[in-house]
Scaffold this active site. Structure first.
Site, mmCIF file in Angstrom:
data_model
loop_
_atom_site.group_PDB
_atom_site.id
_atom_site.type_symbol
_atom_site.label_atom_id
_atom_site.label_comp_id
_atom_site.label_asym_id
_atom_site.label_seq_id
_atom_site.Cartn_x
_atom_site.Cartn_y
_atom_site.Cartn_z
ATOM 1 N N PHE A 9 0.820 -1.203 0.000
ATOM 2 C CA PHE A 9 0.000 0.000 0.000
ATOM 3 C C PHE A 9 0.859 1.260 0.000
ATOM 4 O O PHE A 9 1.805 1.384 0.781
ATOM 5 C CB PHE A 9 -0.885 0.057 1.257
ATOM 6 C CG PHE A 9 -2.077 -0.846 1.223
ATOM 7 C CD1 PHE A 9 -3.300 -0.390 0.773
ATOM 8 C CD2 PHE A 9 -1.978 -2.166 1.648
ATOM 9 C CE1 PHE A 9 -4.412 -1.224 0.746
ATOM 10 C CE2 PHE A 9 -3.074 -3.005 1.632
ATOM 11 C CZ PHE A 9 -4.298 -2.537 1.177
ATOM 12 N N ASP A 10 0.474 2.191 -0.847
ATOM 13 C CA ASP A 10 0.933 3.567 -0.722
ATOM 14 C C ASP A 10 0.331 4.132 0.565
ATOM 15 O O ASP A 10 -0.645 3.570 1.090
ATOM 16 C CB ASP A 10 0.464 4.344 -1.960
ATOM 17 C CG ASP A 10 0.775 5.821 -1.881
ATOM 18 O OD1 ASP A 10 1.908 6.175 -1.515
ATOM 19 O OD2 ASP A 10 -0.131 6.623 -2.187
ATOM 20 N N LEU A 11 0.866 5.240 1.061
ATOM 21 C CA LEU A 11 0.325 5.838 2.293
ATOM 22 C C LEU A 11 -0.514 7.079 1.994
ATOM 23 O O LEU A 11 -1.736 7.068 2.164
ATOM 24 C CB LEU A 11 1.477 6.175 3.247
ATOM 25 C CG LEU A 11 1.113 6.880 4.562
ATOM 26 C CD1 LEU A 11 0.050 6.120 5.333
ATOM 27 C CD2 LEU A 11 2.377 7.079 5.406
ATOM 28 N N ASP A 12 0.113 8.156 1.530
ATOM 29 C CA ASP A 12 -0.606 9.408 1.268
ATOM 30 C C ASP A 12 -1.590 9.240 0.121
ATOM 31 O O ASP A 12 -1.206 8.868 -0.990
ATOM 32 C CB ASP A 12 0.382 10.529 0.920
ATOM 33 C CG ASP A 12 1.299 10.881 2.079
ATOM 34 O OD1 ASP A 12 0.880 10.712 3.226
ATOM 35 O OD2 ASP A 12 2.429 11.331 1.819
#
Length: 227
Positions: A9-12
């Protein structure tokens, strides 16, 4: 039948809505260097990609100038910008579903790893993830492809199975997530509730598009051919 055992997963823009803190930090850095920016919508483009690249792309700065801007950005961000942030509705429940399916979850973000750990701990999301992989604070690891490569390099240490990127899937909201995944032999699901548009994600080559947080388990299942 295909099975994605690891979901990165990406965060932002994928787990948290971090735009307010990032944009405020960019405005602070610009103002400190004599640039008055009032168009907050323009600065949405800074959410996701490496900051130094964005300062070069959108303000015509040299690499050296952009790195100086990143230092100024971090003055505001480390003080309060990181808390100007919230978890998208439904994220914990969606992560619970994926874990209940036996999947292992990883964060792979262009945000510095130290900040990423602090944010995920603050919002009590860190316990869902096997690994939190982020950028380095200097010029080392900051592009999404580099971060994903680093994350993948840690997986063989955690399992006895042969390493196989066919068991890995990236999830993110910007074209750099799709590009970084491709560089490492992964497919990427693009999410529409973040900062990238459907056009951006489809043109980058996202394997599938996820409209809302709650839809992600079904989108992954469809890619696996289970629905």
């Amino acid at each position: 039948m295909k099975h994605y055992e690891y979901i990165l997963f990406d965060l932002d823009g994928t787990l948290t809505e971090s735009g307010t803190g990032i944009i405020n930090s960019v405005i602070y850095a610009l103002k400190k260097n004599g640039i008055m920016e009032t168009d907050r919508e323009k600065l949405r483009a800074f959410v996701g990609p490496p900051l130094s690249e964005s300062f070069q792309k959108f303000y015509g700065m040299t690499k050296e100038e952009s790195l100086h801007m990143v230092d100024d950005y971090r003055e505001y961000y480390h003080d309060r910008g990181w808390k100007e942030n919230f978890v998208y509705e439904g994220i914990p429940q969606m992560l619970e579903v994926l874990r209940a399916q036996g999947r292992k979850l990883i964060v792979a973000t262009s945000k510095p790893e130290e900040s990423s750990n602090k944010i995920l701990s603050y919002f009590q999301l860190d316990g869902y993830f096997e690994l939190i992989a982020g950028a380095t604070m200097g010029e080392g690891r900051n592009k999404k492809g580099e971060v994903i490569a680093y994350a993948l390099s840690q997986i063989p240490e955690k399992e006895q199975k042969p390493f196989d990127t066919a068991r890995m899937l990236m999830v993110g909201d910007r074209s750099n997530d799709v590009d970084g995944a491709r560089e490492n032999g992964l497919s990427c699901v693009g999410v529409l509730y973040g900062y990238g548009s459907r056009k951006e994600l489809e043109e980058a080559g996202a394997a599938a598009i996820c409209p809302e947080v709650k839809d992600l388990p079904d989108v992954i299942a469809a890619l696996e051919g289970r629905v």
